[in-house]
Design a protein around this motif. Structure first.
Motif, PDB file in Angstrom:
ATOM      1  N   UNK A  21      -4.605   2.902   3.820  1.00  0.00           N
ATOM      2  CA  UNK A  21      -4.673   1.640   3.092  1.00  0.00           C
ATOM      3  C   UNK A  21      -3.273   1.182   2.677  1.00  0.00           C
ATOM      4  N   UNK A  22      -2.455   2.105   2.177  1.00  0.00           N
ATOM      5  CA  UNK A  22      -1.098   1.767   1.747  1.00  0.00           C
ATOM      6  C   UNK A  22      -0.244   1.290   2.922  1.00  0.00           C
ATOM      7  N   UNK A  23      -0.416   1.920   4.083  1.00  0.00           N
ATOM      8  CA  UNK A  23       0.325   1.525   5.279  1.00  0.00           C
ATOM      9  C   UNK A  23      -0.100   0.128   5.744  1.00  0.00           C
ATOM     10  N   UNK A  24      -1.397  -0.131   5.691  1.00  0.00           N
ATOM     11  CA  UNK A  24      -1.935  -1.439   6.078  1.00  0.00           C
ATOM     12  C   UNK A  24      -1.386  -2.529   5.150  1.00  0.00           C
ATOM     13  N   UNK A  25      -1.391  -2.253   3.848  1.00  0.00           N
ATOM     14  CA  UNK A  25      -0.887  -3.212   2.861  1.00  0.00           C
ATOM     15  C   UNK A  25       0.606  -3.454   3.068  1.00  0.00           C
ATOM     16  N   UNK A  26       1.352  -2.385   3.364  1.00  0.00           N
ATOM     17  CA  UNK A  26       2.797  -2.507   3.585  1.00  0.00           C
ATOM     18  C   UNK A  26       3.082  -3.438   4.766  1.00  0.00           C
ATOM     19  N   UNK A  27       2.320  -3.302   5.842  1.00  0.00           N
ATOM     20  CA  UNK A  27       2.526  -4.135   7.028  1.00  0.00           C
ATOM     21  C   UNK A  27       2.099  -5.580   6.783  1.00  0.00           C
TER      22      UNK A  27
END
Length: 101
Positions: free
Chosen positions: A21-27
């Motif tokens: 989720x954090x990686x998705x939000x970062x992108x």
């Protein structure tokens, strides 16, 4: 912002939250997720990120995460509650956690 103690700022951020989720939000949103101390405020989180990573922060959203209920045999317990901060960076800014690049 000079009223905020620099020693305190170095203790506000505990760790980056690394997850799908954090990686998705970062992108998608140019946001970075951090685990922070429970009594941290938005201005403290903003100042700490700007101080430690030399980036410009647009906004900060915080979220209290409730600890999970866990059991070991008959004993029921609970993990600690903690706070998560979503830090939105200004366009063109980036925090790279991978060392050596």
């Amino acid at each position: 912002m000079s009223a905020i103690n620099q020693e305190r700022l170095l203790q506000v951020l505990l760790a980056p939250q690394i997850s799908e989720k954090a990686t998705y939000i970062a992108d998608k949103n140019e946001q970075v997720v951090f685990k922070v101390v429970s009594d941290a405020t938005k201005p403290e989180v903003k100042a700490a990120v700007e101080l430690l990573f030399k980036v410009e922060v647009k906004s900060v959203q915080v979220l209290n995460v409730k600890g999970k209920a866990k059991r070991t045999g008959k004993t029921a317990g609970r993990r600690k509650d903690w706070k998560k901060a979503f830090v939105c960076l200004k366009p063109g800014q980036e925090i790279n956690f991978v060392a050596g690049e």
